[in-house]
Design an enzyme around this catalytic site. Structure first.
Site, PDB file in Angstrom:
ATOM      1  N   GLU A 135       0.866  -1.202   0.000  1.00 44.49           N
ATOM      2  CA  GLU A 135       0.000   0.000   0.000  1.00 44.49           C
ATOM      3  C   GLU A 135       0.890   1.236   0.000  1.00 44.49           C
ATOM      4  OE1 GLU A 135      -2.610  -0.242   3.376  1.00 44.49           O
ATOM      5  OE2 GLU A 135      -3.448  -2.162   2.703  1.00 44.49           O
ATOM      6  N   ARG A 267       9.771 -16.886  -3.391  1.00 43.89           N
ATOM      7  CA  ARG A 267      11.089 -16.223  -3.499  1.00 43.89           C
ATOM      8  C   ARG A 267      12.099 -17.038  -4.325  1.00 43.89           C
ATOM      9  NH1 ARG A 267      10.633 -13.633   2.516  1.00 43.89           N
ATOM     10  NH2 ARG A 267       9.655 -11.730   1.783  1.00 43.89           N
ATOM     11  N   GLU A 390       8.907  -8.766  -3.512  1.00 43.83           N
ATOM     12  CA  GLU A 390       8.874  -9.956  -2.635  1.00 43.83           C
ATOM     13  C   GLU A 390       9.934  -9.863  -1.539  1.00 43.83           C
ATOM     14  OE1 GLU A 390       7.764 -13.654  -4.061  1.00 43.83           O
ATOM     15  OE2 GLU A 390       6.868 -12.840  -5.868  1.00 43.83           O
TER      16      GLU A 390
END
Ligand SMILES: Cc1cc2nc3c(=O)[nH]c(=O)nc-3n(C[C@H](O)[C@H](O)[C@H](O)COP(=O)(O)OP(=O)(O)OC[C@H]3O[C@@H](n4cnc5c(N)ncnc54)[C@H](O)[C@@H]3O)c2cc1C
Length: 413
Positions: A135, A267, A390
């Protein structure tokens, strides 16, 4: 004993991916770099139809290896991703399929939710799954997520409100295909990470709006969307895991652990994609030097090597070290063993290595590296994201340090 021989099923899938990379991705790589918001439909349709993938919808990795000896899902996944990212990292990210959203459902969904939400990714038209966590005020510090999920008065629905940014595949997942977005939101803003839960929002749900597409430095063939949620109603059963909020002081924090479990699974894939870009750059440098009559002279004593030869050998060493870490993280996953430390380690190493390798490639080639007549300058731009999304390099280092030193996230921030 470590056995590096590729099992037949793995070699087959990698070969398929390499063919797609050479024949389909490379020829269109520059076009989609220059036409950021066009979608590579010729690639997408071919991947989905199974024409290129031996019948599988999406990546050659999906479901391969089952019933053929040891389960190798994750190892095949990283090998295929490496090969496709060698072709083009941005186009690889546009591959239809479950994506990060599917990984979250796989990590924390119930068997019923997996059935309900994931079956679509093997039938019908091409579809995408995305995950919206970041966000404007909450990136690395996920405890600051402000998107809320409130129960409706009759308790049958969740109502989502908030803004999400940088959602990979967000446009395709939320609007342009019957896909889905997994949205991380809080059911209790006073509870920090304990209140954070994943919610599945199906494409075209009223209240979910794609408000913007980012213009980016690299991986331009991948759509990166800002998505707003305004009184977005979804069924109660679309919450991933339990709605219960862990009590203060409790070590059980299922909501946040769900998100972290997703990253353990994804990942190694990000790191593998980085390595594909690094290998592309390294091979290009070596081929260019060979054409100039200056092949790398392996086997000479260090003192007799040129500076460029030392650089190239260091590039190779970095790439191989990162690749071994990726294989280890993926192998642990296939064995159903914990891999949080290894997933972060490989992501740190690969993100850093490929950023450095691609810069070195441009440096060694000089104007030929910087010019748009070759793809090396593009690979330099495509590389950096692997050290950002990530979990940035710094955040993944923190995860590794905490786990090696036995500190909690409060003790080491
Ligand atoms: C192309 C692209 C695609 C993306 N795709 C997705 C997606 O699909 N879904 C999604 O949810 N998000 C996605 N992201 C967001 C990405 O995961 C975040 O940008 C990333 O987590 C960093 O968060 P931030 O941008 O708020 O930076 P910040 O958290 O503000 O970090 C800024 C800098 O400070 C450093 N930093 C922050 N905290 C610490 C600390 N404690 N110690 C040391 N250093 C620190 C960071 O490493 C970084 O260098 C994407 C981003 C991009 C650019």
């Amino acid at each position: 004993m470590i056995d590096f021989e590729q099992p037949e099923v793995l070699a087959r899938q990698v070969k398929l991916a390499q063919t797609i990379a050479v024949e389909v991705m490379r020829p269109i790589a520059r076009y989609y770099d220059e036409h950021e918001h066009d979608r590579p439909w010729e690639y997408i349709n071919a991947m989905w139809s199974g024409q290129l993938t031996g019948g599988t919808r999406g990546r050659p990795s999906a479901a391969a290896g089952e019933g053929e000896g040891p389960i190798l899902r994750s190892v095949i996944g990283v090998c295929v991703t490496e090969a496709l990212a060698w072709g083009d990292a941005g186009i690889n990210l546009s591959t239809p399929g479950q994506g990060l959203g599917g990984a979250a459902i796989q990590a924390v969904g119930t068997p019923d939710q997996k059935q309900r939400f994931l079956t679509r990714f093997s039938e019908g038209e091409p579809k995408w799954g995305a995950m919206a966590m970041t966000e404007p005020q909450a990136g690395s510090d996920t405890a600051r997520i402000a998107t809320t999920a409130k129960l409706s008065e009759d308790g049958t629905e969740w109502i989502l409100n908030g803004e999400k940014i940088f959602v990979t595949g967000g446009l395709m997942a939320a609007k342009e295909s019957p896909g889905l977005v997994v949205v991380w939101a809080t059911v209790d803003p006073t509870a920090g990470r304990a209140g954070m839960k994943g919610f599945v929002v199906e494409s075209a749900t009223p209240g979910m709006t794609v408000v913007r597409l980012e213009k980016k430095h690299g991986i331009r063939a991948s759509d990166t969307a800002a998505i707003s949620f305004q009184d977005c109603h979804i069924p109660y059963d679309n919450i991933l895991g339990s709605a219960e909020v862990a009590k203060p002081g409790s070590t059980s924090n299922k909501g946040f652990q769900g998100a972290m479990k997703t990253f353990d699974a994804t990942r190694p894939g990000v790191a593998a994609g980085a390595i594909g870009i690094g290998r592309a750059s390294l091979e290009f440098v070596k081929e260019s030097l060979e054409k100039q009559g200056r092949p790398i002279r392996y086997g000479l004593p260090y003192s007799q090597l040129t500076v460029v030869e030392r650089d190239v050998m260091r590039m190779e060493g970095q790439l191989r070290a990162a690749w071994l870490l990726v294989l280890r993280a993926a192998w642990l996953m296939d064995q159903d063993l914990p891999n949080t430390t290894e997933a972060s380690m490989c992501k740190v190493k690969a993100g850093e290595a490929v950023t450095w390798i691609t810069h070195k490639a441009v440096e060694i080639l000089g104007p030929d590296g910087y010019s748009c007549k070759n793809l090396v300058e593009k690979w330099m731009r495509d590389a950096k994201i692997n050290d950002l999304y990530e979990g940035t390099g710094q955040i993944n280092r923190l995860i590794v340090a905490r786990r090696l030193l036995g500190y909690s996230s409060k003790e080491l921030q």
